[in-house]
Design a protein around this motif. Sequence first.
Motif, PDB file in Angstrom:
ATOM      1  N   LEU A 163      -0.452   2.720  -6.692  1.00  0.00           N
ATOM      2  CA  LEU A 163       0.407   2.108  -5.786  1.00  0.00           C
ATOM      3  C   LEU A 163       1.061   2.620  -4.634  1.00  0.00           C
ATOM      4  CD1 LEU A 163       2.544   0.323  -8.470  1.00  0.00           C
ATOM      5  CD2 LEU A 163       0.537  -0.541  -7.277  1.00  0.00           C
ATOM      6  N   TYR A 164       1.228   1.952  -3.379  1.00  0.00           N
ATOM      7  CA  TYR A 164       1.277   2.613  -1.905  1.00  0.00           C
ATOM      8  C   TYR A 164       2.247   1.725  -1.303  1.00  0.00           C
ATOM      9  CZ  TYR A 164      -2.993   5.042  -2.781  1.00  0.00           C
ATOM     10  OH  TYR A 164      -4.141   5.694  -3.311  1.00  0.00           O
ATOM     11  N   TYR A 165       3.122   2.117  -0.435  1.00  0.00           N
ATOM     12  CA  TYR A 165       3.916   1.461   0.497  1.00  0.00           C
ATOM     13  C   TYR A 165       3.151   1.489   1.832  1.00  0.00           C
ATOM     14  CZ  TYR A 165       8.074   3.058  -2.378  1.00  0.00           C
ATOM     15  OH  TYR A 165       8.710   3.308  -3.325  1.00  0.00           O
ATOM     16  N   PHE A 166       3.733   0.675   2.753  1.00  0.00           N
ATOM     17  CA  PHE A 166       2.854   0.620   4.283  1.00  0.00           C
ATOM     18  C   PHE A 166       4.026   1.183   5.054  1.00  0.00           C
ATOM     19  CE2 PHE A 166       1.699  -1.936   7.812  1.00  0.00           C
ATOM     20  CZ  PHE A 166       0.598  -0.921   8.394  1.00  0.00           C
ATOM     21  N   ALA A 167       3.780   2.042   5.873  1.00  0.00           N
ATOM     22  CA  ALA A 167       4.647   2.534   6.735  1.00  0.00           C
ATOM     23  C   ALA A 167       4.959   1.679   8.056  1.00  0.00           C
ATOM     24  CB  ALA A 167       4.311   3.971   7.361  1.00  0.00           C
TER      25      ALA A 167
END
Length: 181
Positions: free
Chosen positions: A144-148
């Motif tokens: 899982l990742y965030y988007f900057a």
Amino acid sequence: MRRLAWAAAVLPALALGAAACGGGGGSKAAPAPAYSSPPASSPAPASQAPGTQSSGQAGAAGAVVAANGSKLGMILTDGQGRTLYLFEKDSPTMSACDGACAAAWPPLTTTGTPHAGTGVSAADLGTITRADHSLEVTYHGHPLYYFAGDHQPGDTTGEGSTAFGAGWYVLDPAGSKIDND
């Protein structure tokens, strides 16, 4: 006067240097990061276990993954409502996103066991070890990742991006990508 001459000489050089660092372009490329990681002093959400750091925070002990409503329907978020994404280039056991990719798409990391928030299956949560030896939270086999480029909780501006060689998608509570194209 010297300061003005110095500024006139240095500013164009800085502008050229910044332009040279720009990426070549496909559509929906990742913008410069809007944030490096969630603030360490964020208050803990009500669903957080007592005695742990702020949930969903990059590097937080026992990061929380929850389901929240959005314009795309129910989506996975961290404990503070920030949208989480999958990267189609990843495998269930290894992240394919590091360096510049991880700067634009910061991974959701943890130092403890991830916790299931509202609407999320604890059985689908896990972790993988990244190349930098940090633990990245996974859901249904997806790191899982965030988007900057997301500035507010619930933003989904990274949805459908093809930055860094594959698709980036928001996940639903079943762990499937939401393809909004």
